[in-house]
Write a protein that holds these residues in place. Sequence first.
Motif, PDB file in Angstrom:
ATOM      1  N   GLY A   1     -57.823  21.383 -15.107  1.00  0.00           N
ATOM      2  CA  GLY A   1     -57.694  20.013 -14.637  1.00  0.00           C
ATOM      3  C   GLY A   1     -57.023  19.052 -15.588  1.00  0.00           C
ATOM      4  O   GLY A   1     -57.402  17.876 -15.627  1.00  0.00           O
ATOM      5  N   ALA A   2     -56.045  19.491 -16.340  1.00  0.00           N
ATOM      6  CA  ALA A   2     -55.346  18.578 -17.251  1.00  0.00           C
ATOM      7  C   ALA A   2     -54.605  17.493 -16.480  1.00  0.00           C
ATOM      8  O   ALA A   2     -54.386  16.404 -17.007  1.00  0.00           O
ATOM      9  CB  ALA A   2     -54.365  19.352 -18.127  1.00  0.00           C
ATOM     10  N   GLN A   3     -54.240  17.758 -15.219  1.00  0.00           N
ATOM     11  CA  GLN A   3     -53.533  16.747 -14.443  1.00  0.00           C
ATOM     12  C   GLN A   3     -54.434  15.559 -14.131  1.00  0.00           C
ATOM     13  O   GLN A   3     -53.947  14.454 -13.913  1.00  0.00           O
ATOM     14  CB  GLN A   3     -52.934  17.342 -13.162  1.00  0.00           C
ATOM     15  CG  GLN A   3     -53.930  17.760 -12.117  1.00  0.00           C
ATOM     16  CD  GLN A   3     -54.465  19.154 -12.318  1.00  0.00           C
ATOM     17  OE1 GLN A   3     -54.233  19.785 -13.339  1.00  0.00           O
ATOM     18  NE2 GLN A   3     -55.214  19.634 -11.347  1.00  0.00           N
ATOM     19  N   ARG A   4     -55.751  15.766 -14.120  1.00  0.00           N
ATOM     20  CA  ARG A   4     -56.668  14.636 -13.917  1.00  0.00           C
ATOM     21  C   ARG A   4     -56.879  13.856 -15.205  1.00  0.00           C
ATOM     22  O   ARG A   4     -57.076  12.654 -15.177  1.00  0.00           O
ATOM     23  CB  ARG A   4     -58.000  15.146 -13.378  1.00  0.00           C
ATOM     24  CG  ARG A   4     -57.915  15.621 -11.942  1.00  0.00           C
ATOM     25  CD  ARG A   4     -59.296  15.949 -11.397  1.00  0.00           C
ATOM     26  NE  ARG A   4     -59.963  17.011 -12.136  1.00  0.00           N
ATOM     27  CZ  ARG A   4     -59.875  18.301 -11.848  1.00  0.00           C
ATOM     28  NH1 ARG A   4     -59.117  18.686 -10.850  1.00  0.00           N
ATOM     29  NH2 ARG A   4     -60.535  19.192 -12.557  1.00  0.00           N
TER      30      ARG A   4
ATOM     31  N   VAL B   1     -48.697  11.678 -16.763  1.00  0.00           N
ATOM     32  CA  VAL B   1     -47.651  12.692 -16.649  1.00  0.00           C
ATOM     33  C   VAL B   1     -47.367  12.933 -15.170  1.00  0.00           C
ATOM     34  O   VAL B   1     -48.289  13.191 -14.402  1.00  0.00           O
ATOM     35  CB  VAL B   1     -48.100  14.006 -17.327  1.00  0.00           C
ATOM     36  CG1 VAL B   1     -47.069  15.096 -17.134  1.00  0.00           C
ATOM     37  CG2 VAL B   1     -48.386  13.778 -18.793  1.00  0.00           C
ATOM     38  N   PRO B   2     -46.103  12.870 -14.763  1.00  0.00           N
ATOM     39  CA  PRO B   2     -45.779  13.193 -13.362  1.00  0.00           C
ATOM     40  C   PRO B   2     -45.810  14.711 -13.156  1.00  0.00           C
ATOM     41  O   PRO B   2     -44.794  15.394 -13.268  1.00  0.00           O
ATOM     42  CB  PRO B   2     -44.368  12.616 -13.183  1.00  0.00           C
ATOM     43  CG  PRO B   2     -43.795  12.611 -14.556  1.00  0.00           C
ATOM     44  CD  PRO B   2     -44.937  12.412 -15.497  1.00  0.00           C
TER      45      PRO B   2
ATOM     46  N   VAL C   1     -43.855  20.258 -13.449  1.00  0.00           N
ATOM     47  CA  VAL C   1     -43.973  21.666 -13.093  1.00  0.00           C
ATOM     48  C   VAL C   1     -42.690  22.152 -12.432  1.00  0.00           C
ATOM     49  O   VAL C   1     -42.227  23.271 -12.685  1.00  0.00           O
ATOM     50  CB  VAL C   1     -45.211  21.895 -12.203  1.00  0.00           C
ATOM     51  CG1 VAL C   1     -45.255  23.304 -11.666  1.00  0.00           C
ATOM     52  CG2 VAL C   1     -46.479  21.592 -12.979  1.00  0.00           C
ATOM     53  N   MET C   2     -42.080  21.312 -11.602  1.00  0.00           N
ATOM     54  CA  MET C   2     -40.821  21.696 -10.961  1.00  0.00           C
ATOM     55  C   MET C   2     -39.714  21.876 -12.003  1.00  0.00           C
ATOM     56  O   MET C   2     -38.956  22.852 -11.953  1.00  0.00           O
ATOM     57  CB  MET C   2     -40.382  20.654  -9.931  1.00  0.00           C
ATOM     58  CG  MET C   2     -39.108  21.051  -9.190  1.00  0.00           C
ATOM     59  SD  MET C   2     -38.413  19.762  -8.172  1.00  0.00           S
ATOM     60  CE  MET C   2     -37.833  18.600  -9.378  1.00  0.00           C
ATOM     61  N   ALA C   3     -39.606  20.957 -12.951  1.00  0.00           N
ATOM     62  CA  ALA C   3     -38.580  21.075 -13.995  1.00  0.00           C
ATOM     63  C   ALA C   3     -38.824  22.304 -14.857  1.00  0.00           C
ATOM     64  O   ALA C   3     -37.875  23.024 -15.218  1.00  0.00           O
ATOM     65  CB  ALA C   3     -38.561  19.810 -14.853  1.00  0.00           C
ATOM     66  N   TYR C   4     -40.082  22.577 -15.181  1.00  0.00           N
ATOM     67  CA  TYR C   4     -40.405  23.767 -15.979  1.00  0.00           C
ATOM     68  C   TYR C   4     -40.012  25.035 -15.237  1.00  0.00           C
ATOM     69  O   TYR C   4     -39.364  25.919 -15.801  1.00  0.00           O
ATOM     70  CB  TYR C   4     -41.891  23.796 -16.326  1.00  0.00           C
ATOM     71  CG  TYR C   4     -42.304  25.093 -16.960  1.00  0.00           C
ATOM     72  CD1 TYR C   4     -41.951  25.380 -18.277  1.00  0.00           C
ATOM     73  CD2 TYR C   4     -43.012  26.047 -16.244  1.00  0.00           C
ATOM     74  CE1 TYR C   4     -42.306  26.584 -18.860  1.00  0.00           C
ATOM     75  CE2 TYR C   4     -43.361  27.246 -16.817  1.00  0.00           C
ATOM     76  CZ  TYR C   4     -43.012  27.509 -18.120  1.00  0.00           C
ATOM     77  OH  TYR C   4     -43.352  28.708 -18.682  1.00  0.00           O
TER      78      TYR C   4
ATOM     79  N   THR D   1     -51.462  20.859  -8.473  1.00  0.00           N
ATOM     80  CA  THR D   1     -50.557  20.168  -9.379  1.00  0.00           C
ATOM     81  C   THR D   1     -50.347  18.717  -8.991  1.00  0.00           C
ATOM     82  O   THR D   1     -49.427  18.081  -9.486  1.00  0.00           O
ATOM     83  CB  THR D   1     -49.196  20.895  -9.416  1.00  0.00           C
ATOM     84  OG1 THR D   1     -48.691  20.974  -8.086  1.00  0.00           O
ATOM     85  CG2 THR D   1     -49.327  22.271 -10.027  1.00  0.00           C
ATOM     86  N   SER D   2     -51.169  18.186  -8.135  1.00  0.00           N
ATOM     87  CA  SER D   2     -51.015  16.781  -7.769  1.00  0.00           C
ATOM     88  C   SER D   2     -51.687  15.914  -8.829  1.00  0.00           C
ATOM     89  O   SER D   2     -52.486  16.377  -9.621  1.00  0.00           O
ATOM     90  CB  SER D   2     -51.607  16.512  -6.387  1.00  0.00           C
ATOM     91  OG  SER D   2     -52.978  16.788  -6.412  1.00  0.00           O
ATOM     92  N   THR D   3     -51.398  14.633  -8.789  1.00  0.00           N
ATOM     93  CA  THR D   3     -51.960  13.723  -9.772  1.00  0.00           C
ATOM     94  C   THR D   3     -53.375  13.338  -9.341  1.00  0.00           C
ATOM     95  O   THR D   3     -53.958  13.935  -8.459  1.00  0.00           O
ATOM     96  CB  THR D   3     -51.081  12.475  -9.928  1.00  0.00           C
ATOM     97  OG1 THR D   3     -50.930  11.889  -8.637  1.00  0.00           O
ATOM     98  CG2 THR D   3     -49.729  12.840 -10.513  1.00  0.00           C
ATOM     99  N   VAL D   4     -53.910  12.319  -9.954  1.00  0.00           N
ATOM    100  CA  VAL D   4     -55.285  11.913  -9.715  1.00  0.00           C
ATOM    101  C   VAL D   4     -55.501  11.626  -8.234  1.00  0.00           C
ATOM    102  O   VAL D   4     -54.703  10.913  -7.613  1.00  0.00           O
ATOM    103  CB  VAL D   4     -55.616  10.658 -10.566  1.00  0.00           C
ATOM    104  CG1 VAL D   4     -57.015  10.168 -10.270  1.00  0.00           C
ATOM    105  CG2 VAL D   4     -55.432  10.961 -12.016  1.00  0.00           C
TER     106      VAL D   4
END
Length: 187
Positions: free
Chosen positions: A100-103, A108-109, A114-117, A182-185
């Motif tokens: 849950g690092a995205q939370r 971070v967008p 993730v798409m760019a990576y 991978t969505s944001t909060v």
Amino acid sequence: MADFPSKVTTETGPPNSQSSQQGGNSLRGLTANVTTMMDLSFIRSITAILMIAEIVLGLLQWALITSAPYTLLPAYGWVMFVAVTLWILTTILFFMILFGAQRKLAAVPWPLTVMAYNGGATVLYLTAFLANAASVRPFYHNYFYGHMAAAAFFGALVTVAYGASAFFSYLDWRGDGGNAATSTVPT
């Protein structure tokens, strides 16, 4: 009438058996804390399955290359750099999303990151696969021909897996994927 004692022990073992059970309870508590931090719905998603495939197949690729004398051809240096670097980064990204690092890092967008990576990893793995496949020679160090050919095959599979991940992360970034991992909060 006499009062019934509030605590009755029916233990038949030695008195220290309760302390060993408490250690087991604390271990269960630790695993419960870890599993509550994990996003278990992410593991069942297409993104996670592709990331696990990238990790396993990438590990197979660079393990096959390192088991052969890859230093004799300079192209395998590039293949090893790409394979090991992206294996490490994908493993880190997998665990960041799983826990849950995205939370925690809402600034971070994540869909764009993730798409760019995945897009960059696809391009890098495509070049590494082409270098690997072009360097496989059937009569040059014939004993290791199978290792290098298998590494090229797994490189192709990893390239396809990264390409599929890039496609699904593009759909998520565009808003059509619906991938909650991978969505944001959440709102």
